[in-house]
Design an enzyme around this catalytic site. Structure first.
Site, PDB file in Angstrom:
ATOM      1  N   PRO A  12       0.788  -1.230   0.000  1.00  0.00           N
ATOM      2  CA  PRO A  12       0.000   0.000   0.000  1.00  0.00           C
ATOM      3  C   PRO A  12       0.824   1.287   0.000  1.00  0.00           C
ATOM      4  O   PRO A  12       1.860   1.374   0.646  1.00  0.00           O
ATOM      5  CB  PRO A  12      -0.812  -0.098   1.291  1.00  0.00           C
ATOM      6  CG  PRO A  12      -0.166  -1.147   2.113  1.00  0.00           C
ATOM      7  CD  PRO A  12       0.486  -2.089   1.150  1.00  0.00           C
ATOM      8  N   ASN A  13       0.318   2.229  -0.753  1.00  0.00           N
ATOM      9  CA  ASN A  13       0.828   3.607  -0.848  1.00  0.00           C
ATOM     10  C   ASN A  13       2.099   3.720  -1.682  1.00  0.00           C
ATOM     11  O   ASN A  13       2.566   4.835  -1.939  1.00  0.00           O
ATOM     12  CB  ASN A  13       1.034   4.226   0.545  1.00  0.00           C
ATOM     13  CG  ASN A  13      -0.237   4.192   1.374  1.00  0.00           C
ATOM     14  OD1 ASN A  13      -1.282   4.625   0.886  1.00  0.00           O
ATOM     15  ND2 ASN A  13      -0.185   3.653   2.576  1.00  0.00           N
ATOM     16  N   ARG A  20       4.955  10.965  -2.678  1.00  0.00           N
ATOM     17  CA  ARG A  20       4.773  10.612  -1.265  1.00  0.00           C
ATOM     18  C   ARG A  20       6.074  10.801  -0.498  1.00  0.00           C
ATOM     19  O   ARG A  20       7.067  10.114  -0.771  1.00  0.00           O
ATOM     20  CB  ARG A  20       4.343   9.146  -1.177  1.00  0.00           C
ATOM     21  CG  ARG A  20       4.215   8.626   0.232  1.00  0.00           C
ATOM     22  CD  ARG A  20       4.043   7.115   0.253  1.00  0.00           C
ATOM     23  NE  ARG A  20       3.966   6.637   1.608  1.00  0.00           N
ATOM     24  CZ  ARG A  20       4.249   5.386   1.982  1.00  0.00           C
ATOM     25  NH1 ARG A  20       4.618   4.494   1.084  1.00  0.00           N
ATOM     26  NH2 ARG A  20       4.172   5.049   3.245  1.00  0.00           N
ATOM     27  N   TYR A  25      11.332   8.792   0.702  1.00  0.00           N
ATOM     28  CA  TYR A  25      11.314   7.754  -0.333  1.00  0.00           C
ATOM     29  C   TYR A  25      11.944   8.197  -1.658  1.00  0.00           C
ATOM     30  O   TYR A  25      12.021   7.392  -2.593  1.00  0.00           O
ATOM     31  CB  TYR A  25       9.870   7.293  -0.579  1.00  0.00           C
ATOM     32  CG  TYR A  25       9.228   6.706   0.659  1.00  0.00           C
ATOM     33  CD1 TYR A  25       9.699   5.513   1.212  1.00  0.00           C
ATOM     34  CD2 TYR A  25       8.174   7.344   1.300  1.00  0.00           C
ATOM     35  CE1 TYR A  25       9.134   4.974   2.362  1.00  0.00           C
ATOM     36  CE2 TYR A  25       7.596   6.811   2.454  1.00  0.00           C
ATOM     37  CZ  TYR A  25       8.086   5.622   2.973  1.00  0.00           C
ATOM     38  OH  TYR A  25       7.526   5.090   4.111  1.00  0.00           O
ATOM     39  N   ASN A  75       8.101  -5.648  -1.227  1.00  0.00           N
ATOM     40  CA  ASN A  75       8.048  -4.519  -0.305  1.00  0.00           C
ATOM     41  C   ASN A  75       6.626  -4.481   0.252  1.00  0.00           C
ATOM     42  O   ASN A  75       5.705  -3.995  -0.394  1.00  0.00           O
ATOM     43  CB  ASN A  75       8.379  -3.194  -0.996  1.00  0.00           C
ATOM     44  CG  ASN A  75       8.463  -2.049   0.009  1.00  0.00           C
ATOM     45  OD1 ASN A  75       7.961  -2.155   1.132  1.00  0.00           O
ATOM     46  ND2 ASN A  75       9.087  -0.949  -0.380  1.00  0.00           N
ATOM     47  N   ALA A  78       3.355  -0.799   4.658  1.00  0.00           N
ATOM     48  CA  ALA A  78       2.867  -0.804   6.053  1.00  0.00           C
ATOM     49  C   ALA A  78       2.405  -2.186   6.513  1.00  0.00           C
ATOM     50  O   ALA A  78       2.407  -2.470   7.714  1.00  0.00           O
ATOM     51  CB  ALA A  78       1.747   0.222   6.219  1.00  0.00           C
ATOM     52  N   ASP A  88       1.804 -15.280   6.664  1.00  0.00           N
ATOM     53  CA  ASP A  88       1.496 -16.684   6.405  1.00  0.00           C
ATOM     54  C   ASP A  88       1.606 -17.004   4.915  1.00  0.00           C
ATOM     55  O   ASP A  88       2.074 -18.087   4.531  1.00  0.00           O
ATOM     56  CB  ASP A  88       0.095 -17.036   6.932  1.00  0.00           C
ATOM     57  CG  ASP A  88       0.052 -17.128   8.458  1.00  0.00           C
ATOM     58  OD1 ASP A  88       1.128 -17.140   9.085  1.00  0.00           O
ATOM     59  OD2 ASP A  88      -1.059 -17.181   9.017  1.00  0.00           O
ATOM     60  N   GLU A 102      12.638  -9.569   1.293  1.00  0.00           N
ATOM     61  CA  GLU A 102      11.879  -8.415   1.794  1.00  0.00           C
ATOM     62  C   GLU A 102      12.730  -7.172   1.564  1.00  0.00           C
ATOM     63  O   GLU A 102      13.916  -7.156   1.933  1.00  0.00           O
ATOM     64  CB  GLU A 102      11.605  -8.601   3.295  1.00  0.00           C
ATOM     65  CG  GLU A 102      10.870  -7.422   3.929  1.00  0.00           C
ATOM     66  CD  GLU A 102      10.745  -7.568   5.452  1.00  0.00           C
ATOM     67  OE1 GLU A 102      10.899  -8.703   5.992  1.00  0.00           O
ATOM     68  OE2 GLU A 102      10.515  -6.535   6.111  1.00  0.00           O
ATOM     69  N   HIS A 104      12.930  -2.726   1.630  1.00  0.00           N
ATOM     70  CA  HIS A 104      12.375  -1.430   2.014  1.00  0.00           C
ATOM     71  C   HIS A 104      13.244  -0.334   1.433  1.00  0.00           C
ATOM     72  O   HIS A 104      14.483  -0.458   1.409  1.00  0.00           O
ATOM     73  CB  HIS A 104      12.320  -1.286   3.539  1.00  0.00           C
ATOM     74  CG  HIS A 104      11.458  -2.323   4.177  1.00  0.00           C
ATOM     75  ND1 HIS A 104      10.084  -2.241   4.181  1.00  0.00           N
ATOM     76  CD2 HIS A 104      11.773  -3.498   4.765  1.00  0.00           C
ATOM     77  CE1 HIS A 104       9.595  -3.320   4.772  1.00  0.00           C
ATOM     78  NE2 HIS A 104      10.590  -4.106   5.132  1.00  0.00           N
ATOM     79  N   SER A 106      13.256   2.873   2.609  1.00  0.00           N
ATOM     80  CA  SER A 106      13.837   3.531   3.785  1.00  0.00           C
ATOM     81  C   SER A 106      14.402   2.462   4.724  1.00  0.00           C
ATOM     82  O   SER A 106      14.247   1.259   4.480  1.00  0.00           O
ATOM     83  CB  SER A 106      12.754   4.336   4.510  1.00  0.00           C
ATOM     84  OG  SER A 106      11.784   3.461   5.072  1.00  0.00           O
ATOM     85  N   ARG A 111      13.457   4.762  11.940  1.00  0.00           N
ATOM     86  CA  ARG A 111      12.243   5.577  11.924  1.00  0.00           C
ATOM     87  C   ARG A 111      11.396   5.312  13.186  1.00  0.00           C
ATOM     88  O   ARG A 111      11.929   4.895  14.199  1.00  0.00           O
ATOM     89  CB  ARG A 111      11.486   5.304  10.628  1.00  0.00           C
ATOM     90  CG  ARG A 111      12.344   5.633   9.390  1.00  0.00           C
ATOM     91  CD  ARG A 111      11.620   5.352   8.090  1.00  0.00           C
ATOM     92  NE  ARG A 111      10.419   6.187   7.973  1.00  0.00           N
ATOM     93  CZ  ARG A 111       9.439   5.950   7.086  1.00  0.00           C
ATOM     94  NH1 ARG A 111       9.539   4.911   6.261  1.00  0.00           N
ATOM     95  NH2 ARG A 111       8.383   6.748   7.035  1.00  0.00           N
ATOM     96  N   ARG A 115       7.649   0.935  13.240  1.00  0.00           N
ATOM     97  CA  ARG A 115       8.259   0.376  12.022  1.00  0.00           C
ATOM     98  C   ARG A 115       9.418  -0.581  12.334  1.00  0.00           C
ATOM     99  O   ARG A 115       9.982  -1.198  11.443  1.00  0.00           O
ATOM    100  CB  ARG A 115       8.769   1.499  11.109  1.00  0.00           C
ATOM    101  CG  ARG A 115       7.675   2.407  10.583  1.00  0.00           C
ATOM    102  CD  ARG A 115       8.225   3.419   9.591  1.00  0.00           C
ATOM    103  NE  ARG A 115       7.353   4.571   9.488  1.00  0.00           N
ATOM    104  CZ  ARG A 115       6.262   4.646   8.705  1.00  0.00           C
ATOM    105  NH1 ARG A 115       5.928   3.632   7.935  1.00  0.00           N
ATOM    106  NH2 ARG A 115       5.510   5.736   8.688  1.00  0.00           N
TER     107      ARG A 115
HETATM  108  C1  DQA Z   1       8.494   0.988   3.499  1.00  0.00           C
HETATM  109  C2  DQA Z   1       8.602   1.247   5.008  1.00  0.00           C
HETATM  110  C3  DQA Z   1       7.266   1.062   5.700  1.00  0.00           C
HETATM  111  O1  DQA Z   1       7.386   1.341   7.086  1.00  0.00           O
HETATM  112  C4  DQA Z   1       6.238   2.006   5.126  1.00  0.00           C
HETATM  113  O2  DQA Z   1       4.975   1.758   5.693  1.00  0.00           O
HETATM  114  C5  DQA Z   1       6.172   1.976   3.634  1.00  0.00           C
HETATM  115  C6  DQA Z   1       7.411   1.832   2.879  1.00  0.00           C
HETATM  116  C7  DQA Z   1       9.808   1.296   2.762  1.00  0.00           C
HETATM  117  O3  DQA Z   1       9.933   0.864   1.623  1.00  0.00           O
HETATM  118  O4  DQA Z   1      10.673   1.989   3.294  1.00  0.00           O
HETATM  119  O5  DQA Z   1       5.118   2.154   3.044  1.00  0.00           O
HETATM  120  O6  DQA Z   1       8.199  -0.390   3.311  1.00  0.00           O
END
Ligand code: DQA
Length: 148
Positions: A12-13, A20, A25, A75, A78, A88, A102, A104, A106, A111, A115
């Site tokens: 998401p996002n 954003r 980011y 990624n 959140a 799962d 996995e 990220h 950031s 942070r 997180r």
């Molecule tokens: C994120 C870090 C997460 O805490 C955050 O909710 C994101 C982006 C990152 O790529 O740094 O949406 O996964």
């Protein structure tokens, strides 16, 4: 030579990358990320980059990874911090012997405290965080190395 499709899945996002929180980011969009990864041109690898705000869709894509034996760069955004359902589903990928990295953009550990917890990391093959879009490029390098 056989071709492996790498699923690069974004939660998401992340569709709002570019506008954003650019201080966190960066200013690149998801299309910029796709172009950067495609330009990496690892022999024998294709990239299928997707984004959704929907947990069920993301879980479905992880099932697809299992069903098609595809390595995953994920990624979870959140969802990282609280989605046991996604955890799962991610476990199904690694239990099937497939890579799940996995990533990220950031460094979540630098942070807010919420997180600092990832419910995904424990079932991922490994984690790369804090290197901007290069986190994905490093994950892709890793996938290429492991498939060699
Ligand atoms: C994120 C870090 C997460 O805490 C955050 O909710 C994101 C982006 C990152 O790529 O740094 O949406 O996964």
């Amino acid at each position: 030579m056989s071709v492996t499709n790498v699923l690069v899945l974004n939660g998401p996002n992340l569709g709002r990358l570019g506008s954003r929180e650019p201080d966190v980011y960066g200013s690149g969009t998801l299309d910029d990320l796709r172009a950067a990864l495609e330009s990496e041109a690892h022999e024998g690898l294709t990239i299928d980059l997707r984004q959704t705000n929907d947990e069920a869709t993301l879980i479905g894509w992880l099932y697809e990874a299992v069903d098609t034996s595809s390595p995953v760069i994920l990624n979870p955004a959140a969802f990282t911090h609280y989605s046991y359902a996604l955890r799962d589903a991610a476990a199904l990928v690694t239990k099937a012997g497939l890579l799940l990295v996995e990533v990220h953009i950031s460094n979540p550990h630098a942070r807010e405290v919420f997180r600092h917890t990832s419910v995904i990391s424990g079932v991922a093959t490994g984690v790369i965080a804090g290197f901007g879009f290069e986190s994905y490029a490093l994950a892709l390098d890793l996938v290429a190395r492991r498939l060699r």
